[in-house]
Write an enzyme that holds these catalytic residues in place. Structure first.
Site, mmCIF file in Angstrom:
data_model
loop_
_atom_site.group_PDB
_atom_site.id
_atom_site.type_symbol
_atom_site.label_atom_id
_atom_site.label_comp_id
_atom_site.label_asym_id
_atom_site.label_seq_id
_atom_site.Cartn_x
_atom_site.Cartn_y
_atom_site.Cartn_z
ATOM 1 N N CYS A 1 88.457 18.386 132.822
ATOM 2 C CA CYS A 1 87.451 19.265 133.434
ATOM 3 C C CYS A 1 87.698 20.731 133.044
ATOM 4 C CB CYS A 1 87.412 19.046 134.945
ATOM 5 S SG CYS A 1 85.952 19.752 135.724
ATOM 6 N N HIS B 1 86.083 13.175 135.256
ATOM 7 C CA HIS B 1 87.328 13.008 136.007
ATOM 8 C C HIS B 1 87.800 11.554 135.921
ATOM 9 C CE1 HIS B 1 87.537 16.973 137.894
ATOM 10 N NE2 HIS B 1 86.223 16.956 137.769
ATOM 11 N N GLU C 1 90.478 10.376 136.928
ATOM 12 C CA GLU C 1 91.174 10.009 138.178
ATOM 13 C C GLU C 1 90.210 9.626 139.284
ATOM 14 O OE1 GLU C 1 90.669 12.990 137.039
ATOM 15 O OE2 GLU C 1 90.278 14.408 138.669
#
Lengths: 213, 257
Positions: A82, A191, A193
């Site tokens: 990001c 993202h 994650e």
């Protein structure tokens, strides 16, 4: 035991990233750190970040982290996420124009306020949610189906000068680069994650990547 | 277009336990937020929202532990709302693994709080929750007002103007609940949803009133919402999230399957 350092400069969801890395490979040691020695001694480096570019670059300078980022991006498997991806470009037009780290020549631009979808409906900014990612060949996409959806939340996107640097695109509504790579560096706008199975797969791939493209 | 519209199940959590009843036949402990979150994740939820309704301040730590546990095994965006009043509340939730926080009455009492929160943590994690009720009479032009205290207390604030102001103060997303429809299962207030969604260029999540799968699709198609939030239709196993997505897809909506 293999280790990964998550660079901590006060910008973002470091704990989410640490938890996802640990989940992707329970055998690794995760260090969340702003200490240049710890970052330099880790086998791999993750450079995360959410928020505004001015605050990001300010924090990196304050904490003297620019050199260790440049250093580790030269010699270790390195993953930007990001804002941690955008900061690798030459500059960003956010906050009236901010000079960045310049590992990837190119610029960071904002989505235009006037963008519309195929039905002529205005598109919202930030670009938030699950969008399809069109991969170009790279080892970190291993076992991730083409056009998989990843979770995005951002208002700015990278435009690298070199077309070779782009290793994936997404559409909003025009195609934009959502992953870049060069040698041992890989960086994504979305993202991993927070992108469920495909995101964890990408992190797993990173954790066993030797940095060869 | 390839950005998917999102489905977000919402869990009300009181003292670390899910309330308003969740009834899955195959879930051992229907009050365990971690087990329920895991289930929704497997069904394909795009995000999960926790609403902390714990009344006493002393017990607020329980939601932090819930978020920590969920964030260790569920890797999709997590939002926590309820009781977010000061910057430190936000920091604690983000550190526990939340990605966004919902700010509701604290924004009404002091709108600058939203600005401070967005400056400190970034707009991407600031969701402003708006509870609105229709105050215009039939035949008049539609007008909705912000209500606090679970819809009991009027504030006199125009809901559409409030959404515009919250966006200007740095909100990254709006969670819009119709207090007229909440709990009725009669569908979203589509005129309200559309009015807000067209007034701001940040994503709007429609909430309040979902009773069937067409309601979800209507919220997107007619309400112009970017995401839809529902609780009971998923909790009681009436529909799975995957069924909801397939239905939305059948009505031409792009979803993540």
């Amino acid at each position: 035991m293999s280790s990964v350092a998550v660079i901590d400069y006060g910008m973002g969801n470091l704990h989410s990233i640490a938890k996802a890395l640990q989940h992707a490979n329970p055998g690794i040691t995760v260090h969340i750190s702003a200490d240049a020695d710890i970052i330099e001694n880790a086998d791999r480096v993750v450079f995360p970040g959410v928020g505004a570019m001015r605050d990001c670059m300010h924090a990196l300078h304050e904490l003297n982290l620019i050199d260790v980022i440049k250093q580790t991006a030269r010699d270790k498997p390195f993953l930007g996420i990001c804002l941690g991806m955008q900061a690798l470009l030459t500059d960003s037009e956010e906050n009236g124009g901010i000079a960045c780290i310049n590992l990837f020549p190119g610029h960071v631009r904002r989505f235009a306020d006037s963008i519309k979808d195929a039905q002529d409906q205005p598109l919202k900014i930030p670009h938030m949610g699950w969008n399809r990612v069109k991969q170009k060949p790279h080892p970190l996409w291993q076992d991730i189906p083409q056009d998989s959806r990843f979770y995005f939340v951002h208002s700015y996107f990278v435009t690298p000068d070199s077309e070779q640097a782009s290793v994936a695109t997404s559409d909003y509504p025009q195609p934009f680069t959502c992953a870049i790579a060069k040698d041992n560096v890989f960086a994504v706008q979305f993202h991993p994650e927070k992108s469920q199975t495909v995101g964890l797969q990408l992190l797993q791939n990173f954790l066993r990547w030797d940095g060869a493209a | 277009m390839s950005l998917a519209k999102r489905i977000i199940p919402c869990l009300d959590v009181d003292n670390g336990r899910v309330v308003k009843g969740v009834q899955f036949v195959d879930i051992r402990d229907a009050g365990d937020p971690v087990e329920i979150a895991r289930r929704y994740d497997q069904e394909g939820a795009d995000e999960i929202t926790f609403l902390d309704i714990t009344a006493t301040h002393d017990n607020r730590d329980t939601i932090v532990h819930v978020v920590e546990q969920v964030a260790s095994e569920v890797f999709i965006p997590l939002t926590v709302g309820g009781g977010i009043r000061v910057l430190d509340d936000i920091r604690r939730m983000l550190n526990a693994g939340a990605d966004k926080v919902g700010i509701n009455s604290a924004a009404v009492f002091r709108p600058e709080f939203v600005q401070e929160a967005a400056d400190k943590f970034g707009s991407q994690c600031i969701v402003v929750a708006i509870d609105a009720k229709k105050v215009s009479q039939d035949g008049e032009e539609n007008r909705w007002e912000i209500f606090t205290h679970g819809g009991r207390k009027p504030t006199g604030i125009n809901a559409v103007e409030w959404a515009v102001k919250m966006k200007a103060f740095g909100a990254g997303e709006i969670l819009l609940t119709s207090m007229d429809r909440d709990g009725t299962k009669s569908g979203f207030d589509l005129a309200l949803t559309r009015a807000i969604s067209e007034a701001v260029n940040i994503p709007v999540i429609a909430s309040g009133g979902v009773g069937n799968l067409d309601h979800l699709a209507d919220g997107i198609i007619e309400g112009k919402a970017d995401a839809v939030l529902a609780a009971s239709i998923f909790h009681f196993g009436e529909y799975t999230i995957e069924q909801a997505k397939r239905h939305m897809q059948s009505r031409g909506i792009e979803v993540r399957l």
